[in-house]
Scaffold this motif. Structure first.
Motif, PDB file in Angstrom:
ATOM      1  N   GLY A 162       0.801  -1.214   0.000  1.00 37.22           N
ATOM      2  CA  GLY A 162       0.000   0.000   0.000  1.00 37.22           C
ATOM      3  C   GLY A 162       0.834   1.264   0.000  1.00 37.22           C
ATOM      4  N   HIS A 163       0.118   2.373   0.025  1.00 36.88           N
ATOM      5  CA  HIS A 163       0.698   3.698  -0.166  1.00 36.88           C
ATOM      6  C   HIS A 163       1.766   4.036   0.871  1.00 36.88           C
ATOM      7  CE1 HIS A 163       0.202   8.252  -0.026  1.00 36.88           C
ATOM      8  NE2 HIS A 163       0.606   8.029  -1.242  1.00 36.88           N
ATOM      9  N   ARG A 164       1.438   3.899   2.151  1.00 37.40           N
ATOM     10  CA  ARG A 164       2.405   4.198   3.210  1.00 37.40           C
ATOM     11  C   ARG A 164       3.288   3.009   3.545  1.00 37.40           C
ATOM     12  NH1 ARG A 164      -0.256   8.145   7.834  1.00 37.40           N
ATOM     13  NH2 ARG A 164      -1.139   9.712   6.426  1.00 37.40           N
ATOM     14  N   GLY A 165       2.702   1.823   3.559  1.00 38.18           N
ATOM     15  CA  GLY A 165       3.435   0.639   3.960  1.00 38.18           C
ATOM     16  C   GLY A 165       4.669   0.383   3.113  1.00 38.18           C
ATOM     17  N   LEU A 166       4.600   0.726   1.831  1.00 41.85           N
ATOM     18  CA  LEU A 166       5.737   0.540   0.939  1.00 41.85           C
ATOM     19  C   LEU A 166       6.956   1.294   1.445  1.00 41.85           C
ATOM     20  CD1 LEU A 166       6.989  -0.406  -1.773  1.00 41.85           C
ATOM     21  CD2 LEU A 166       6.021   1.678  -2.803  1.00 41.85           C
ATOM     22  N   PHE A 167       6.740   2.532   1.875  1.00 42.65           N
ATOM     23  CA  PHE A 167       7.875   3.357   2.307  1.00 42.65           C
ATOM     24  C   PHE A 167       8.291   3.046   3.740  1.00 42.65           C
ATOM     25  CE2 PHE A 167       6.100   5.557  -1.320  1.00 42.65           C
ATOM     26  CZ  PHE A 167       7.244   5.751  -2.074  1.00 42.65           C
TER      27      PHE A 167
END
Length: 201
Positions: A162-167
């Protein structure tokens, strides 16, 4: 829980984290421009007494800091000095490496990585994940890691994390972490950041 595990799945309205390798928490705060008169190791009770009324004031930048492994961390409670411009991360990274993670409700993630005073990679997802928006001296340094984590930047696809989890995961692979108890339960360093020249919170 190690790493950034407690952040996964949390819809925090604002996240402003700065990390520095091989620095102490005090050194990190000093490089970020902490007011040394306000810098101290405080219990959570003392922190609330000292800064409770300032946490989300427009003209205040309150920060907590600690250590996890080889990396020091700093959490801005209601400001985003870490991403106003590249000067802060470059100053923090002199002689070492530094990482900034910022997220807000837009939704947007800003990931910045610097070494020895130079921004190497900047990824701001406000316009999506596509690689043509990356900045820095080595804008595609983390492309192999992004692909390995299941993302497809060319298709603007963040993958299973997901959007935040990736980073969050990308940051963890560098070795950073912020135990929940170190921020919310245990004593840690805290201070007010001085506003950098021509910078507003």
């Amino acid at each position: 829980m190690t790493g950034l595990g407690w952040l996964y799945g949390r819809d925090l309205p604002l996240l402003s984290l700065t990390f520095a390798r091989d620095l102490t928490a005090r050194e990190l705060l000093g490089r970020m421009g902490a007011d040394l008169d306000t810098l101290a190791l405080r219990s959570q009770e003392d922190f609330d007494d000292e800064f409770g009324d300032l946490l989300y004031a427009d003209d205040a930048c309150v920060v907590s800091a600690g250590q996890h492994g080889a990396w020091a961390w700093a959490w801005e409670h209601g400001s985003w000095q870490c991403v106003v411009d590249d000067r802060l991360i470059c100053d923090v990274s002199v002689g070492t490496a530094a990482l900034v993670l910022h997220a807000n409700e837009k939704p947007m993630v800003d990931f910045r990585y610097a070494e020895n005073g130079r921004l190497l990679t900047g990824i701001n997802t406000l316009m999506g994940l596509r690689p043509d928006h990356y900045t820095g001296c080595e804008p595609h340094r983390f492309d192999p890691e992004l692909h390995a984590l299941g993302a497809a930047p060319d298709r603007d696809d963040y993958g299973p994390l997901g959007h935040r989890g990736l980073f969050y995961r990308l940051a963890e692979e560098l070795g950073v972490g912020l135990p929940h108890a170190d921020l919310f339960t245990n004593p840690c360093f805290s201070a007010e950041l001085q506003l950098r020249p021509n910078v507003q919170p």
